[in-house]
Design a protein around this motif. Structure first.
Motif, PDB file in Angstrom:
ATOM      1  N   MET A 246       0.922  -1.258  -0.089  1.00  0.00           N
ATOM      2  CA  MET A 246       0.118  -0.201  -0.033  1.00  0.00           C
ATOM      3  C   MET A 246       1.049   1.439   0.031  1.00  0.00           C
ATOM      4  SD  MET A 246      -3.464  -0.078   1.994  1.00  0.00           S
ATOM      5  CE  MET A 246      -3.470  -0.962   3.290  1.00  0.00           C
ATOM      6  N   LEU A 247       1.495   1.504   1.142  1.00  0.00           N
ATOM      7  CA  LEU A 247       2.303   2.812   1.301  1.00  0.00           C
ATOM      8  C   LEU A 247       3.793   2.615   1.659  1.00  0.00           C
ATOM      9  CD1 LEU A 247      -0.274   5.015   3.251  1.00  0.00           C
ATOM     10  CD2 LEU A 247       0.169   5.086   0.988  1.00  0.00           C
ATOM     11  N   GLY A 248       4.138   1.274   1.305  1.00  0.00           N
ATOM     12  CA  GLY A 248       5.519   0.828   1.366  1.00  0.00           C
ATOM     13  C   GLY A 248       5.798   0.474   3.010  1.00  0.00           C
ATOM     14  N   VAL A 249       4.740   0.074   3.594  1.00  0.00           N
ATOM     15  CA  VAL A 249       4.957  -0.296   5.058  1.00  0.00           C
ATOM     16  C   VAL A 249       4.854  -1.705   5.017  1.00  0.00           C
ATOM     17  CG1 VAL A 249       3.600  -0.405   7.391  1.00  0.00           C
ATOM     18  CG2 VAL A 249       3.353   1.829   5.775  1.00  0.00           C
ATOM     19  N   THR A 250       5.998  -2.266   5.868  1.00  0.00           N
ATOM     20  CA  THR A 250       5.833  -3.671   5.984  1.00  0.00           C
ATOM     21  C   THR A 250       5.708  -4.193   7.457  1.00  0.00           C
ATOM     22  OG1 THR A 250       7.929  -3.313   4.534  1.00  0.00           O
ATOM     23  CG2 THR A 250       7.776  -5.589   5.469  1.00  0.00           C
ATOM     24  N   ILE A 251       4.547  -5.098   7.300  1.00  0.00           N
ATOM     25  CA  ILE A 251       4.166  -5.540   8.445  1.00  0.00           C
ATOM     26  C   ILE A 251       4.998  -6.950   8.733  1.00  0.00           C
ATOM     27  CG2 ILE A 251       2.038  -6.266  10.049  1.00  0.00           C
ATOM     28  CD1 ILE A 251       0.511  -4.440   8.219  1.00  0.00           C
ATOM     29  N   SER A 252       5.502  -7.129   9.917  1.00  0.00           N
ATOM     30  CA  SER A 252       6.368  -8.088  10.324  1.00  0.00           C
ATOM     31  C   SER A 252       5.373  -8.847  11.465  1.00  0.00           C
ATOM     32  CB  SER A 252       7.672  -8.055  10.614  1.00  0.00           C
ATOM     33  OG  SER A 252       7.893  -7.143  11.654  1.00  0.00           O
ATOM     34  N   PRO A 253       5.478  -9.895  11.550  1.00  0.00           N
ATOM     35  CA  PRO A 253       5.004 -10.651  12.825  1.00  0.00           C
ATOM     36  C   PRO A 253       5.527 -10.556  14.151  1.00  0.00           C
ATOM     37  CG  PRO A 253       5.970 -12.358  11.145  1.00  0.00           C
ATOM     38  CD  PRO A 253       6.136 -11.029  10.763  1.00  0.00           C
ATOM     39  N   LEU A 254       4.964 -10.081  15.146  1.00  0.00           N
ATOM     40  CA  LEU A 254       5.764  -9.952  16.404  1.00  0.00           C
ATOM     41  C   LEU A 254       6.240 -11.083  17.263  1.00  0.00           C
ATOM     42  CD1 LEU A 254       2.944  -7.357  17.675  1.00  0.00           C
ATOM     43  CD2 LEU A 254       5.040  -6.700  17.045  1.00  0.00           C
ATOM     44  N   LYS A 255       7.252 -10.971  17.750  1.00  0.00           N
ATOM     45  CA  LYS A 255       7.890 -11.834  18.559  1.00  0.00           C
ATOM     46  C   LYS A 255       6.993 -12.228  19.862  1.00  0.00           C
ATOM     47  CE  LYS A 255      12.321 -11.199  16.613  1.00  0.00           C
ATOM     48  NZ  LYS A 255      13.644 -10.854  17.339  1.00  0.00           N
ATOM     49  N   LEU A 256       7.308 -13.573  20.205  1.00  0.00           N
ATOM     50  CA  LEU A 256       6.329 -13.786  21.247  1.00  0.00           C
ATOM     51  C   LEU A 256       6.487 -12.945  22.659  1.00  0.00           C
ATOM     52  CD1 LEU A 256       6.063 -17.601  21.471  1.00  0.00           C
ATOM     53  CD2 LEU A 256       4.527 -16.050  20.904  1.00  0.00           C
ATOM     54  N   GLU A 257       7.846 -12.504  22.780  1.00  0.00           N
ATOM     55  CA  GLU A 257       8.056 -11.587  24.077  1.00  0.00           C
ATOM     56  C   GLU A 257       7.542 -10.306  23.954  1.00  0.00           C
ATOM     57  OE1 GLU A 257      10.703 -12.701  21.949  1.00  0.00           O
ATOM     58  OE2 GLU A 257      10.929 -14.695  22.918  1.00  0.00           O
ATOM     59  N   ARG A 258       7.379  -9.793  22.745  1.00  0.00           N
ATOM     60  CA  ARG A 258       6.807  -8.261  22.229  1.00  0.00           C
ATOM     61  C   ARG A 258       5.371  -8.611  22.656  1.00  0.00           C
ATOM     62  NH1 ARG A 258       7.144  -3.277  22.613  1.00  0.00           N
ATOM     63  NH2 ARG A 258       6.098  -2.265  21.155  1.00  0.00           N
ATOM     64  N   ILE A 259       4.699  -9.548  22.450  1.00  0.00           N
ATOM     65  CA  ILE A 259       3.392  -9.841  22.412  1.00  0.00           C
ATOM     66  C   ILE A 259       2.991  -9.710  24.099  1.00  0.00           C
ATOM     67  CG2 ILE A 259       1.418 -11.416  22.253  1.00  0.00           C
ATOM     68  CD1 ILE A 259       2.429 -12.078  19.587  1.00  0.00           C
ATOM     69  N   ALA A 260       3.813 -10.539  24.774  1.00  0.00           N
ATOM     70  CA  ALA A 260       3.823 -10.447  26.263  1.00  0.00           C
ATOM     71  C   ALA A 260       3.996  -9.485  26.885  1.00  0.00           C
ATOM     72  CB  ALA A 260       4.777 -11.566  26.936  1.00  0.00           C
ATOM     73  N   ARG A 261       4.889  -8.477  26.504  1.00  0.00           N
ATOM     74  CA  ARG A 261       5.103  -7.128  27.009  1.00  0.00           C
ATOM     75  C   ARG A 261       3.783  -6.184  26.701  1.00  0.00           C
ATOM     76  NH1 ARG A 261      10.093  -4.383  24.798  1.00  0.00           N
ATOM     77  NH2 ARG A 261       8.864  -2.309  24.757  1.00  0.00           N
ATOM     78  N   LEU A 262       3.294  -6.360  25.535  1.00  0.00           N
ATOM     79  CA  LEU A 262       2.152  -5.255  25.254  1.00  0.00           C
ATOM     80  C   LEU A 262       1.148  -5.866  25.993  1.00  0.00           C
ATOM     81  CD1 LEU A 262       2.439  -5.381  21.141  1.00  0.00           C
ATOM     82  CD2 LEU A 262       2.758  -3.245  22.842  1.00  0.00           C
ATOM     83  N   ARG A 263       0.832  -7.137  26.074  1.00  0.00           N
ATOM     84  CA  ARG A 263      -0.458  -7.538  26.845  1.00  0.00           C
ATOM     85  C   ARG A 263      -0.071  -7.065  28.428  1.00  0.00           C
ATOM     86  NH1 ARG A 263      -1.498 -13.919  25.060  1.00  0.00           N
ATOM     87  NH2 ARG A 263      -2.622 -13.095  23.111  1.00  0.00           N
ATOM     88  N   LYS A 264       1.027  -7.085  29.025  1.00  0.00           N
ATOM     89  CA  LYS A 264       1.272  -6.768  30.351  1.00  0.00           C
ATOM     90  C   LYS A 264       0.928  -5.301  30.299  1.00  0.00           C
ATOM     91  CE  LYS A 264       4.857  -6.599  33.815  1.00  0.00           C
ATOM     92  NZ  LYS A 264       6.108  -6.985  34.307  1.00  0.00           N
ATOM     93  N   GLU A 265       1.171  -4.237  29.531  1.00  0.00           N
ATOM     94  CA  GLU A 265       1.338  -3.057  29.433  1.00  0.00           C
ATOM     95  C   GLU A 265      -0.171  -2.551  29.415  1.00  0.00           C
ATOM     96  OE1 GLU A 265       3.514  -1.269  26.321  1.00  0.00           O
ATOM     97  OE2 GLU A 265       5.495  -1.852  27.332  1.00  0.00           O
ATOM     98  N   LEU A 266      -0.939  -3.370  28.533  1.00  0.00           N
ATOM     99  CA  LEU A 266      -2.404  -3.114  28.505  1.00  0.00           C
ATOM    100  C   LEU A 266      -3.177  -3.266  29.814  1.00  0.00           C
ATOM    101  CD1 LEU A 266      -3.168  -4.708  24.602  1.00  0.00           C
ATOM    102  CD2 LEU A 266      -3.330  -2.250  25.574  1.00  0.00           C
ATOM    103  N   LEU A 267      -2.609  -4.351  30.278  1.00  0.00           N
ATOM    104  CA  LEU A 267      -3.330  -4.653  31.592  1.00  0.00           C
ATOM    105  C   LEU A 267      -2.964  -3.465  32.760  1.00  0.00           C
ATOM    106  CD1 LEU A 267      -2.707  -8.592  32.469  1.00  0.00           C
ATOM    107  CD2 LEU A 267      -4.892  -7.569  31.841  1.00  0.00           C
ATOM    108  N   VAL A 268      -2.016  -3.024  32.799  1.00  0.00           N
ATOM    109  CA  VAL A 268      -1.594  -2.032  33.548  1.00  0.00           C
ATOM    110  C   VAL A 268      -2.439  -0.596  33.443  1.00  0.00           C
ATOM    111  CG1 VAL A 268       0.155  -0.229  34.370  1.00  0.00           C
ATOM    112  CG2 VAL A 268       0.654  -2.735  34.323  1.00  0.00           C
ATOM    113  N   HIS A 269      -2.604  -0.553  31.850  1.00  0.00           N
ATOM    114  CA  HIS A 269      -3.261   0.938  31.653  1.00  0.00           C
ATOM    115  C   HIS A 269      -4.798   0.368  31.797  1.00  0.00           C
ATOM    116  CE1 HIS A 269      -0.131   2.985  29.785  1.00  0.00           C
ATOM    117  NE2 HIS A 269       0.345   1.968  29.090  1.00  0.00           N
ATOM    118  N   ALA A 270      -5.313  -0.631  31.852  1.00  0.00           N
ATOM    119  CA  ALA A 270      -6.789  -1.115  32.181  1.00  0.00           C
ATOM    120  C   ALA A 270      -7.148  -0.705  33.658  1.00  0.00           C
ATOM    121  CB  ALA A 270      -7.167  -2.511  31.624  1.00  0.00           C
TER     122      ALA A 270
END
Length: 64
Positions: A1-25
């Motif tokens: 589309m606009l030259g943006v490449t989407i790469s799959p997230l590593k499991l560590e990154r997914i775990a960190r994002l989930r933890k951050e979302l829980l804190v914000h919630a």
């Protein structure tokens, strides 16, 4: 589309994002609970603007 490449997230990154979302919630839940506790004391902005034009509001402000 606009030259943006989407790469799959590593499991560590997914775990960190989930933890951050829980804190914000949890933070938002705490804020909502505080607002619910103080709801009776809060005055809608429109009412505050209307109060500012009244002389009793001004007199009360000068008295304190």
């Amino acid at each position: 589309m606009l030259g943006v490449t989407i790469s799959p997230l590593k499991l560590e990154r997914i775990a960190r994002l989930r933890k951050e979302l829980l804190v914000h919630a949890e933070f938002l839940d705490d804020v909502a609970a505080l607002l619910a506790d103080d709801a009776a004391a809060l005055v809608p902005p429109v009412q505050r603007i209307g109060n500012r034009s009244s002389t009793s509001f001004l007199a009360a402000g000068m008295a304190s």
